[in-house]
Write an enzyme that holds these catalytic residues in place. Structure first.
Site, PDB file in Angstrom:
ATOM      1  N   GLU A 298       0.834  -1.204   0.000  1.00  0.00           N
ATOM      2  CA  GLU A 298       0.000   0.000   0.000  1.00  0.00           C
ATOM      3  C   GLU A 298       0.866   1.250   0.000  1.00  0.00           C
ATOM      4  O   GLU A 298       0.665   2.177  -0.803  1.00  0.00           O
ATOM      5  CB  GLU A 298      -0.907  -0.007   1.231  1.00  0.00           C
ATOM      6  N   ASP A 302       1.361   4.108  -3.044  1.00  0.00           N
ATOM      7  CA  ASP A 302       1.029   5.516  -2.797  1.00  0.00           C
ATOM      8  C   ASP A 302       2.188   6.449  -3.131  1.00  0.00           C
ATOM      9  O   ASP A 302       2.035   7.430  -3.858  1.00  0.00           O
ATOM     10  CB  ASP A 302       0.625   5.713  -1.336  1.00  0.00           C
ATOM     11  N   SER A 516      -6.930   2.819  -3.848  1.00  0.00           N
ATOM     12  CA  SER A 516      -5.673   3.292  -3.273  1.00  0.00           C
ATOM     13  C   SER A 516      -4.692   3.692  -4.362  1.00  0.00           C
ATOM     14  O   SER A 516      -3.710   4.384  -4.078  1.00  0.00           O
ATOM     15  CB  SER A 516      -5.043   2.215  -2.390  1.00  0.00           C
ATOM     16  N   ASP A 558     -16.269  12.980 -18.255  1.00  0.00           N
ATOM     17  CA  ASP A 558     -17.354  12.173 -17.707  1.00  0.00           C
ATOM     18  C   ASP A 558     -17.149  10.696 -18.035  1.00  0.00           C
ATOM     19  O   ASP A 558     -16.722  10.341 -19.137  1.00  0.00           O
ATOM     20  CB  ASP A 558     -18.684  12.659 -18.294  1.00  0.00           C
ATOM     21  N   VAL A 559     -17.429   9.830 -17.086  1.00  0.00           N
ATOM     22  CA  VAL A 559     -17.352   8.382 -17.270  1.00  0.00           C
ATOM     23  C   VAL A 559     -18.774   7.844 -17.146  1.00  0.00           C
ATOM     24  O   VAL A 559     -19.439   8.063 -16.129  1.00  0.00           O
ATOM     25  CB  VAL A 559     -16.439   7.729 -16.215  1.00  0.00           C
ATOM     26  N   GLY A 577     -23.039  12.761 -16.216  1.00  0.00           N
ATOM     27  CA  GLY A 577     -23.010  13.616 -15.041  1.00  0.00           C
ATOM     28  C   GLY A 577     -22.485  12.874 -13.830  1.00  0.00           C
ATOM     29  O   GLY A 577     -21.913  11.784 -13.929  1.00  0.00           O
ATOM     30  N   ASP A 579     -22.157  10.503 -10.704  1.00  0.00           N
ATOM     31  CA  ASP A 579     -22.745   9.241 -10.287  1.00  0.00           C
ATOM     32  C   ASP A 579     -21.939   8.688  -9.117  1.00  0.00           C
ATOM     33  O   ASP A 579     -20.777   9.063  -8.918  1.00  0.00           O
ATOM     34  CB  ASP A 579     -22.800   8.233 -11.439  1.00  0.00           C
TER      35      ASP A 579
END
Length: 598
Positions: A298, A302, A516, A558-559, A577, A579
Site C-alpha cells: 500500500e 502511494d 488506493s 465524464d465516465v 453527469g 454518479d
C-alpha cells in the site's frame, strides 16, 4: 457558499442519548455502540494498563470556521483563495472559557492536575495518561481486551461510557473508548508480473481516450506514469514552484514506504528522478523499516505514483502507529492509538503542512462512532480552511462488501437490527474531503470494485445538492429502496485509473489495483495544479469540492459506463453527469490548469 448549517448544528451540540439522572453529578451515558463484526471480547483489561485518554471539547465557533472554509473554497466568492492561518483556525475552534474551567475542575476531582495534562494548540483536546482503573472510574465503564478474529489485532476498548450530566455539554467525545476501527488499506488486487512481459507491447499501437488524448495501447494492461500523463493530459508540464509546493502521503497499519523500491520504480519509469527520496515523520510510534522484506504494498503504491507524477515536488510520508501489540497476560503498557485523530493532532500542529495530501485507507462508516466521525471530519475542515487539499480513496467494496452473491453478502447494519444496507466508507464520506473512485480501461469505465454510494452519517453538502439530485431523479422509482440514504453525502467526487498499476514491491515489479491507486494519482495531479498556481503567485487550491462541482466540471471527463456490485446487488450504474461510482469524472490536467489559472 455557506455550507450546510444543519450539519454544523449537529456538531456544535453533539451529545449521545442521555439517561435521566437524579443530579447533574450522576453519571449518564455519553455514548454506546454495538460491537463491530469480527471483534471478540477476550478478558477484562489489566487495571494497570495505561491509556492515553483524549477529551474532545466543543469547538465554540466551528460554524464560522465552516462558513470561512466554503467562502475561501468557492471560486465565485470574493474570499476565494484567502485561506486562514493556523492561528486564525485555532481561534475559531477554541472551546469556550466556561468549558475549559469545567473540564479542569472535573479532572481535578479525579486527582488529575492541569500540570500533568497536555493540550492541543487550540485547547480543543485535552490529553492525559491514566491507568485503566482510573479511566473506568472517571467514565463509569469497564474496559476489556478485544481481539479481531481475522487479523489477530488486539485493542483495549469499551462498548459504552458515561460522564456526569453537567459535563455532557463540555465534552463531545472521549477516546480511546468505543472506536474499534482498524483502517483498511484499499489495494484490492495484487498480481505478480514479469518485468519484461508487461512492457512488451509498449509503443506498438495507440488508442484515443474519451477526452481526446492519445495513449499507448499497452496502458490497457499495465498502468505506468507515462500512461497517466498521456491519459490525463499532463505530458510536457514541468513543476516550477518546488521551493514552496509539497505533497504528503499518510501511512498506517505498519505499511512501510521502501526507498530501494522507490529507486527501482524511478529507474523503471522516471530515470531522471533516481536518487531523490522523501521526508519521513513518525507519529505515535509509527515506523518505516527499510528492510526490503518489510516493504508495504500500500505504502509503495502511494508514494511511487504520487511522488512520480509530481516530481520534483518534495514528498512527505507520515507513518502513524495504530495497532498496538497489546499482550494482556504481560500487562504491558502499550499505545492504544486511534490513527486519524493521532495523525490530525500532529499535522494540525505543523505551521505549513503540504498543500496536497492523499490517504488510501478507510473504515466502514458504520464501524466509526458518530462522535468520532463528526469530530474527525471537522478536523479535516480545519486543514481545508488552511489551504490543504485532502484526497481519500472511496473504498474497494462496491456499494458494500463487493459481493453480489446473496448467499454470502455481509452488508448488515451493526445497530442491533442486522438489516441489509449498503456500506459507505469513512473518511471518504466526510463532506470536507475529496473522495476518489476508480476506473479501468481506455476509454475509461468504472471498475467494478470502486466504492461509492451515500453516507448514512453526513447529509448532502450544499455544493453537491444539484449533482446528487440529478442522479437520483434518473434512478428508476424504488431502486434499492431502503438500502441507501438518498439524503446522504454522495461518494465519490472524482475518479481516476485504479487497476493494473506497475509498482515495485520488495525488489520486484507487480501489478496492483484499488482506489488506493486512484487517490495518489489524483493527488499527484492536484499537486501539479497547486504548482501552477504557486508559480504564478496565486494561493493553493485548498478544499477542492466547491471548485470541482462548478467551474471544475469543464476540466473533467465524464465516465458513463460500469457498475459497482455488492450487498447482493449489481450496485449503482455510471451515467452522464455525477454518479456514485466515478463522481464527476476523471481529470484533464491541461483543462484544469487553464481553469485554476484563469
Amino acid at each position: 457558499m455557506k455550507g450546510f448549517a444543519a450539519w454544523s448544528s449537529v456538531l456544535l451540540g453533539l451529545t449521545s442519548s442521555v439517561i435521566a439522572a437524579p443530579s447533574k453529578y450522576a453519571p449518564t451515558i455519553k455514548e454506546a455502540v454495538e460491537v463491530p463484526r469480527g471483534w471478540v471480547r477476550v478478558s477484562p483489561a489489566p487495571a494497570d494498563h495505561v491509556v492515553d485518554l483524549r477529551f474532545g471539547l466543543p469547538q465554540h465557533n466551528f460554524k464560522q470556521l465552516e462558513q470561512a472554509l466554503y467562502e475561501v473554497s468557492d471560486p465565485f466568492h470574493d474570499r476565494y483563495g484567502q485561506h486562514l492561518s493556523k492561528e486564525e483556525v485555532e481561534s475559531l475552534v477554541a472551546p469556550h472559557p466556561k468549558t475549559l474551567e469545567a473540564v479542569d475542575e472535573w479532572l481535578a476531582s479525579h486527582g488529575i492536575a492541569k500540570s500533568i495534562c497536555s493540550r492541543s494548540p487550540a485547547k480543543d483536546w485535552v490529553m492525559v495518561k491514566v491507568p485503566v482503573s482510573l479511566a473506568e472510574k472517571m467514565l463509569d465503564t469497564t474496559y476489556h481486551v478485544w481481539k479481531h478474529a481475522e487479523s489477530g489485532d488486539t485493542l483495549v476498548r469499551t462498548t459504552s461510557y458515561s460522564l456526569p450530566a453537567h459535563m455532557h455539554e463540555h465534552i463531545e467525545l472521549v477516546t480511546p473508548t468505543t472506536y474499534f476501527g482498524r483502517p483498511k488499506g484499499l489495494a484490492t488486487t495484487f498480481r505478480w508480473s514479469d518485468a519484461q512481459a508487461s512492457l512488451a507491447s509498449s509503443g506498438e499501437s495507440s488508442i484515443r481516450s474519451a477526452s481526446g488524448t492519445v495513449v499507448d495501447a499497452s496502458c490497457n494492461s499495465t498502468i505506468t506514469l507515462t500512461c497517466l500523463q498521456e491519459l490525463y493530459n499532463v505530458t510536457g508540464y514541468t513543476p516550477a514552484a518546488t521551493d514552496v509546493n509539497k505533497i504528503g502521503i499518510t501511512g498506517y497499519l505498519e505499511q512501510y514506504a521502501n526507498i530501494q523500491d522507490l529507486q527501482s520504480f524511478y529507474a523503471d519509469q522516471l530515470p531522471k528522478a533516481e536518487g531523490s527520496t522523501f521526508n519521513y515523520t513518525s507519529i505515535k510510534g509509527g515506523q518505516n523499516s527499510q528492510n526490503l522484506s518489510e516493504a508495504g504494498i500500500e505504502a509503495n503504491l502511494d508514494v511511487q505514483f504520487a511522488y512520480g507524477l509530481s516530481w520534483p515536488t518534495p514528498g512527505y510520508f507520515w507513518s502513524t502507529g495504530g495497532r498496538p501489540p497489546f499482550i494482556p497476560d504481560l500487562r504491558t503498557v502499550n499505545n492504544t492509538n486511534e490513527p486519524y485523530a493521532d495523525w490530525l493532532e500532529y499535522v494540525l500542529s505543523v505551521p505549513n503542512p503540504p498543500q496536497t495530501i492523499s490517504t488510501s485507507y478507510g473504515d466502514d462508516e458504520q464501524t466509526v462512532p458518530l462522535s468520532y466521525a463528526i469530530r474527525t471530519c471537522a478536523s479535516f475542515a480545519q486543514l481545508g480552511a488552511r489551504g490543504v487539499s485532502l484526497l481519500f480513496s472511496s473504498g474497494d467494496g462496491g456499494v458494500g462488501d463487493g459481493d453480489a452473491n446473496p448467499a454470502t453478502q455481509q452488508c448488515k447494519t451493526n445497530d442491533g437490527r442486522n438489516a441489509t444496507r449498503f456500506i459507505p466508507a469513512f473518511p471518504a464520506s466526510c463532506p470536507y474531503v475529496t473522495a476518489v473512485g476508480a476506473t479501468v480501461s481506455i476509454p475509461e469505465k468504472a471498475v467494478d470494485f470502486t466504492g461509492g454510494g451515500f453516507s448514512n452519517v453526513f447529509p448532502t453538502p450544499l455544493y453537491q445538492v444539484g449533482a446528487v439530485a440529478s442522479y437520483l431523479a434518473r434512478l428508476p422509482a424504488g431502486t434499492y429502496q431502503g438500502l441507501y440514504n438518498k439524503f446522504g453525502r454522495g461518494i465519490p467526487d472524482v475518479s481516476a485509473q485504479g487497476d493494473y498499476f506497475r509498482v515495485w514491491y520488495r525488489g520486484n515489479p507487480v501489478h496492483v489495483g484499488g482506489t488506493s491507486a486512484s487517490s495518489p494519482t489524483v493527488a499527484g495531479l492536484v499537486s501539479l495544479l497547486n504548482d501552477a498556481r504557486l508559480s504564478k503567485g496565486l494561493p493553493p487550491l485548498g478544499f477542492l469540492n466547491p471548485l470541482l462541482y462548478t467551474k471544475g466540471v469543464a476540466g473533467l471527463t465524464d465516465v458513463t459506463e460500469g457498475n459497482n456490485p455488492g450487498c447482493g446487488t449489481q450496485g449503482f450504474n455510471a451515467t452522464t453527469g455525477w454518479d456514485p461510482l466515478t463522481g464527476l469524472g476523471t481529470p484533464n490536467f491541461g483543462k484544469l490548469k487553464e481553469i485554476v489559472l484563469a
